[in-house]
Write a protein that holds these residues in place. Structure first.
Motif, mmCIF file in Angstrom:
data_model
loop_
_atom_site.group_PDB
_atom_site.id
_atom_site.type_symbol
_atom_site.label_atom_id
_atom_site.label_comp_id
_atom_site.label_asym_id
_atom_site.label_seq_id
_atom_site.Cartn_x
_atom_site.Cartn_y
_atom_site.Cartn_z
ATOM 1 N N ILE A 1 0.835 -1.201 0.000
ATOM 2 C CA ILE A 1 0.000 0.000 0.000
ATOM 3 C C ILE A 1 0.870 1.251 0.000
ATOM 4 O O ILE A 1 0.577 2.235 -0.694
ATOM 5 C CB ILE A 1 -0.951 -0.004 1.212
ATOM 6 C CG1 ILE A 1 -1.946 -1.176 1.099
ATOM 7 C CG2 ILE A 1 -1.698 1.323 1.325
ATOM 8 C CD1 ILE A 1 -2.810 -1.370 2.325
ATOM 9 N N ALA A 2 1.951 1.204 0.759
ATOM 10 C CA ALA A 2 2.862 2.355 0.809
ATOM 11 C C ALA A 2 3.482 2.626 -0.555
ATOM 12 O O ALA A 2 3.712 3.788 -0.931
ATOM 13 C CB ALA A 2 3.959 2.114 1.850
ATOM 14 N N GLU A 3 3.775 1.567 -1.320
ATOM 15 C CA GLU A 3 4.317 1.745 -2.667
ATOM 16 C C GLU A 3 3.327 2.504 -3.542
ATOM 17 O O GLU A 3 3.698 3.385 -4.327
ATOM 18 C CB GLU A 3 4.637 0.382 -3.291
ATOM 19 C CG GLU A 3 5.826 -0.336 -2.686
ATOM 20 C CD GLU A 3 7.149 0.251 -3.153
ATOM 21 O OE1 GLU A 3 7.144 1.128 -4.036
ATOM 22 O OE2 GLU A 3 8.194 -0.174 -2.635
ATOM 23 N N ILE A 4 2.050 2.157 -3.428
ATOM 24 C CA ILE A 4 1.034 2.830 -4.236
ATOM 25 C C ILE A 4 0.905 4.285 -3.807
ATOM 26 O O ILE A 4 0.801 5.193 -4.656
ATOM 27 C CB ILE A 4 -0.309 2.089 -4.137
ATOM 28 C CG1 ILE A 4 -0.173 0.699 -4.768
ATOM 29 C CG2 ILE A 4 -1.426 2.884 -4.815
ATOM 30 C CD1 ILE A 4 -1.415 -0.174 -4.635
ATOM 31 N N LYS A 5 0.908 4.528 -2.498
ATOM 32 C CA LYS A 5 0.813 5.910 -2.022
ATOM 33 C C LYS A 5 1.997 6.742 -2.518
ATOM 34 O O LYS A 5 1.826 7.898 -2.934
ATOM 35 C CB LYS A 5 0.737 5.939 -0.497
ATOM 36 C CG LYS A 5 -0.617 5.504 0.042
ATOM 37 C CD LYS A 5 -0.795 5.855 1.508
ATOM 38 C CE LYS A 5 0.061 4.974 2.385
ATOM 39 N NZ LYS A 5 -0.220 5.168 3.824
ATOM 40 N N ALA A 6 3.188 6.162 -2.494
ATOM 41 C CA ALA A 6 4.364 6.885 -2.974
ATOM 42 C C ALA A 6 4.256 7.178 -4.460
ATOM 43 O O ALA A 6 4.624 8.264 -4.927
ATOM 44 C CB ALA A 6 5.624 6.077 -2.682
ATOM 45 N N ALA A 7 3.732 6.203 -5.216
ATOM 46 C CA ALA A 7 3.584 6.396 -6.661
ATOM 47 C C ALA A 7 2.543 7.466 -6.972
ATOM 48 O O ALA A 7 2.724 8.271 -7.886
ATOM 49 C CB ALA A 7 3.208 5.070 -7.322
ATOM 50 N N ALA B 1 -7.169 1.016 -1.160
ATOM 51 C CA ALA B 1 -8.177 1.534 -0.232
ATOM 52 C C ALA B 1 -8.994 0.410 0.374
ATOM 53 O O ALA B 1 -9.279 0.403 1.579
ATOM 54 C CB ALA B 1 -9.092 2.520 -0.964
ATOM 55 N N ARG B 2 -9.375 -0.567 -0.441
ATOM 56 C CA ARG B 2 -10.150 -1.692 0.067
ATOM 57 C C ARG B 2 -9.325 -2.531 1.043
ATOM 58 O O ARG B 2 -9.843 -3.027 2.048
ATOM 59 C CB ARG B 2 -10.653 -2.545 -1.095
ATOM 60 C CG ARG B 2 -11.693 -1.823 -1.961
ATOM 61 C CD ARG B 2 -12.150 -2.689 -3.135
ATOM 62 N NE ARG B 2 -12.875 -3.859 -2.656
ATOM 63 C CZ ARG B 2 -14.164 -3.869 -2.371
ATOM 64 N NH1 ARG B 2 -14.882 -2.756 -2.512
ATOM 65 N NH2 ARG B 2 -14.759 -4.968 -1.963
ATOM 66 N N ALA B 3 -8.045 -2.692 0.742
ATOM 67 C CA ALA B 3 -7.184 -3.435 1.664
ATOM 68 C C ALA B 3 -7.061 -2.706 2.997
ATOM 69 O O ALA B 3 -7.136 -3.317 4.065
ATOM 70 C CB ALA B 3 -5.809 -3.643 1.038
ATOM 71 N N GLN B 4 -6.887 -1.387 2.932
ATOM 72 C CA GLN B 4 -6.752 -0.607 4.153
ATOM 73 C C GLN B 4 -8.031 -0.654 4.982
ATOM 74 O O GLN B 4 -7.989 -0.630 6.223
ATOM 75 C CB GLN B 4 -6.414 0.848 3.791
ATOM 76 C CG GLN B 4 -5.930 1.686 4.933
ATOM 77 C CD GLN B 4 -4.422 1.569 5.150
ATOM 78 O OE1 GLN B 4 -3.828 0.539 4.883
ATOM 79 N NE2 GLN B 4 -3.816 2.638 5.638
ATOM 80 N N ALA B 5 -9.171 -0.732 4.296
ATOM 81 C CA ALA B 5 -10.463 -0.769 4.992
ATOM 82 C C ALA B 5 -10.845 -2.166 5.436
ATOM 83 O O ALA B 5 -11.852 -2.347 6.126
ATOM 84 C CB ALA B 5 -11.551 -0.201 4.079
#
Length: 261
Positions: free
Chosen positions: A68-74, A160-164
């Motif tokens: 998830i952090a990789e996606i946020k950084a991208a 987002a779904r993973a985080q939720a």
């Protein structure tokens, strides 16, 4: 699937020059500065990495958070360029929700549980709406614009779904992304193609395909020789569409299909 996810965590940052095969869609040369930054990230692999954890039951702990952090950084790195592409979409409702969710994704760490779950559901609805738009619209220009942002928005949705904590429905999200990319491939395939044949006497024949994409770019297949030879039309189609989102879709589809359980 966990191995696939771990292998997919790295963001592909290189943007290649001309002559790179269409299958390497995310690293080919993009037609403009805005799309160059978007294509510099392998959005499909990032999304599949998160989907792998969800398919395994949501486990993964630090590995999932790293994905998830990789996606946020991208997204942080490319948000200006992504929004520039979204702003070119000629459908106000789709444009508005895509831009809003691209911006709000960067704030998911600050959302409480209720807000996060509601937002993840809204983001999912926006992505499926974008997929439906790609399938319904007839203008190749409109299809091309939506094709440029399918990768980022579906990566956002999966993260987002993973985080939720939404495990169920991951396969349906990927299937929606597949349908969107299938529409992009089909609707951006050039229809203006000519089989060129030259001959000298009755013994020598040279044939090749010449295709023109909707944006005026021209592609040509390798020639073949002989009365009964068959040149490769797909090669001309691919070359003509190198500066569209079609190569991205073509490269993404086999990976997305293989990721489904």
């Amino acid at each position: 699937m966990t191995g696939l996810a771990a292998a997919s965590l790295a963001v592909s940052i290189a943007v290649a020059g001309a002559g790179v095969p269409a299958q390497a869609a995310e690293t080919r040369r993009a037609p403009a500065t805005a799309t160059a930054q978007v294509f510099a990230v392998d959005w499909v692999s990032l999304g599949i990495a998160v989907a792998g954890y969800l398919f395994s039951g949501g486990g993964g702990g630090g590995g999932l958070q790293a994905a998830i952090a990789e996606i946020k950084a991208a997204i942080e790195q490319s948000k200006t360029e992504i929004i520039a592409q979204i702003d070119a979409i000629a459908a106000a409702e789709v444009e508005a929700c895509l831009e809003a969710h691209t911006i709000e994704f960067l704030n998911i760490d600050f959302m409480d549980e209720y807000t996060l779950r509601a937002w993840a559901q809204n983001a999912t609805s926006c992505a499926t709406q974008a997929s439906a738009f790609a399938g319904a619209v007839q203008s190749p220009q409109a299809v091309d614009k939506i094709g440029f942002v399918i990768g980022p928005i579906f990566a956002i949705v999966l993260a987002a779904r993973a985080q939720a904590g939404f495990i169920n429905g991951t396969d349906l999200v990927l299937q929606s992304q597949i349908r969107a990319y299938e529409a992009v491939v089909t609707k951006l395939t050039p229809t203006d193609c000519q089989l060129i044949v030259t001959s000298e006497g009755s013994a020598f024949y040279e044939k090749w395909w010449r295709c023109t994409a909707y944006n005026g770019d021209v592609g040509r297949s390798s020639p073949c020789f002989g009365r009964n030879c068959l040149p490769n039309r797909a090669m001309a189609e691919t070359q003509a569409t190198l500066n569209t989102s079609r190569p991205v879709a073509n490269g993404a589809l086999p990976r997305l299909r293989a990721a489904l359980p």
